[in-house]
Design a protein around this motif. Structure first.
Motif, PDB file in Angstrom:
ATOM      1  N   ARG A  28      24.219 -12.976  -0.992  1.00 21.44           N
ATOM      2  CA  ARG A  28      25.275 -13.410  -1.915  1.00 21.44           C
ATOM      3  C   ARG A  28      26.379 -12.372  -2.033  1.00 21.44           C
ATOM      4  O   ARG A  28      27.557 -12.714  -2.093  1.00 21.44           O
ATOM      5  CB  ARG A  28      24.685 -13.704  -3.301  1.00 21.44           C
ATOM      6  CG  ARG A  28      23.971 -15.028  -3.376  1.00 21.44           C
ATOM      7  CD  ARG A  28      23.669 -15.440  -4.813  1.00 21.44           C
ATOM      8  NE  ARG A  28      22.901 -14.458  -5.565  1.00 21.44           N
ATOM      9  CZ  ARG A  28      21.573 -14.377  -5.582  1.00 21.44           C
ATOM     10  NH1 ARG A  28      20.854 -15.233  -4.879  1.00 21.44           N
ATOM     11  NH2 ARG A  28      20.961 -13.461  -6.290  1.00 21.44           N
ATOM     12  N   ALA A  29      26.022 -11.101  -2.044  1.00 20.11           N
ATOM     13  CA  ALA A  29      27.012 -10.035  -2.219  1.00 20.11           C
ATOM     14  C   ALA A  29      27.882  -9.825  -0.983  1.00 20.11           C
ATOM     15  O   ALA A  29      29.062  -9.510  -1.103  1.00 20.11           O
ATOM     16  CB  ALA A  29      26.301  -8.730  -2.580  1.00 20.11           C
ATOM     17  N   LYS A  33      32.554 -11.262   2.750  1.00 23.80           N
ATOM     18  CA  LYS A  33      33.297  -9.999   2.602  1.00 23.80           C
ATOM     19  C   LYS A  33      33.979  -9.676   3.920  1.00 23.80           C
ATOM     20  O   LYS A  33      33.542 -10.082   4.985  1.00 23.80           O
ATOM     21  CB  LYS A  33      32.363  -8.845   2.217  1.00 23.80           C
ATOM     22  CG  LYS A  33      31.740  -8.975   0.871  1.00 23.80           C
ATOM     23  CD  LYS A  33      32.760  -8.726  -0.204  1.00 23.80           C
ATOM     24  CE  LYS A  33      32.081  -8.849  -1.554  1.00 23.80           C
ATOM     25  NZ  LYS A  33      32.928  -8.573  -2.649  1.00 23.80           N
ATOM     26  N   GLU A  34      35.052  -8.924   3.842  1.00 24.28           N
ATOM     27  CA  GLU A  34      35.807  -8.578   5.035  1.00 24.28           C
ATOM     28  C   GLU A  34      35.391  -7.211   5.568  1.00 24.28           C
ATOM     29  O   GLU A  34      35.188  -6.273   4.819  1.00 24.28           O
ATOM     30  CB  GLU A  34      37.294  -8.579   4.692  1.00 24.28           C
ATOM     31  CG  GLU A  34      38.169  -8.770   5.889  1.00 24.28           C
ATOM     32  CD  GLU A  34      39.599  -9.012   5.492  1.00 24.28           C
ATOM     33  OE1 GLU A  34      40.395  -8.089   5.669  1.00 24.28           O
ATOM     34  OE2 GLU A  34      39.890 -10.116   5.004  1.00 24.28           O
ATOM     35  N   LEU A  35      35.271  -7.120   6.887  1.00 27.35           N
ATOM     36  CA  LEU A  35      34.958  -5.863   7.566  1.00 27.35           C
ATOM     37  C   LEU A  35      35.859  -5.776   8.791  1.00 27.35           C
ATOM     38  O   LEU A  35      35.838  -6.683   9.635  1.00 27.35           O
ATOM     39  CB  LEU A  35      33.483  -5.805   7.976  1.00 27.35           C
ATOM     40  CG  LEU A  35      33.054  -4.567   8.741  1.00 27.35           C
ATOM     41  CD1 LEU A  35      33.141  -3.327   7.851  1.00 27.35           C
ATOM     42  CD2 LEU A  35      31.639  -4.717   9.264  1.00 27.35           C
ATOM     43  N   ALA A  36      36.646  -4.733   8.871  1.00 29.87           N
ATOM     44  CA  ALA A  36      37.578  -4.543   9.989  1.00 29.87           C
ATOM     45  C   ALA A  36      38.473  -5.769  10.173  1.00 29.87           C
ATOM     46  O   ALA A  36      38.742  -6.193  11.291  1.00 29.87           O
ATOM     47  CB  ALA A  36      36.821  -4.211  11.265  1.00 29.87           C
ATOM     48  N   GLY A  37      38.890  -6.355   9.053  1.00 31.31           N
ATOM     49  CA  GLY A  37      39.803  -7.485   9.113  1.00 31.31           C
ATOM     50  C   GLY A  37      39.174  -8.827   9.425  1.00 31.31           C
ATOM     51  O   GLY A  37      39.871  -9.816   9.594  1.00 31.31           O
ATOM     52  N   ARG A  41      29.702 -13.131   8.042  1.00 33.45           N
ATOM     53  CA  ARG A  41      28.858 -14.293   7.782  1.00 33.45           C
ATOM     54  C   ARG A  41      27.437 -13.760   7.706  1.00 33.45           C
ATOM     55  O   ARG A  41      26.871 -13.292   8.692  1.00 33.45           O
ATOM     56  CB  ARG A  41      28.974 -15.333   8.884  1.00 33.45           C
ATOM     57  CG  ARG A  41      28.227 -16.611   8.520  1.00 33.45           C
ATOM     58  CD  ARG A  41      28.411 -17.665   9.556  1.00 33.45           C
ATOM     59  NE  ARG A  41      27.476 -17.365  10.646  1.00 33.45           N
ATOM     60  CZ  ARG A  41      27.438 -18.041  11.784  1.00 33.45           C
ATOM     61  NH1 ARG A  41      28.292 -19.000  12.012  1.00 33.45           N
ATOM     62  NH2 ARG A  41      26.559 -17.731  12.699  1.00 33.45           N
ATOM     63  N   VAL A  42      26.859 -13.806   6.522  1.00 32.01           N
ATOM     64  CA  VAL A  42      25.520 -13.261   6.288  1.00 32.01           C
ATOM     65  C   VAL A  42      24.586 -14.407   5.941  1.00 32.01           C
ATOM     66  O   VAL A  42      24.865 -15.199   5.044  1.00 32.01           O
ATOM     67  CB  VAL A  42      25.547 -12.228   5.135  1.00 32.01           C
ATOM     68  CG1 VAL A  42      24.166 -11.636   4.910  1.00 32.01           C
ATOM     69  CG2 VAL A  42      26.564 -11.130   5.421  1.00 32.01           C
TER      70      VAL A  42
END
Length: 59
Positions: A28-29, A33-37, A41-42
């Motif tokens: 959920r957390a 979220k964005e990583l390196a732009g 997808r978790v």
């Protein structure tokens, strides 16, 4: 995870969690979220494989 032929990143990885509750909190957390732009997808991994992948793993 890296491609076995050229060593490049395949764009995914695995994380083991202590228990399912901690895993659900992490999903959920981090999902979206964005990583390196790029958005992450978790999701929980499944053990399903396609038949051709099983045969390729033995080779």
């Amino acid at each position: 995870m890296r491609d076995r032929f050229d060593g490049r990143s395949r764009g995914f990885g695995f994380v083991e969690m202590k228990n399912e509750d901690d895993a659900a909190v992490a999903v959920r957390a981090m999902n979206g979220k964005e990583l390196a732009g790029r958005p992450l997808r978790v999701e929980a991994a499944t053990s399903q494989r396609r038949p051709f992948e099983r045969n390729a793993a033995r080779a």
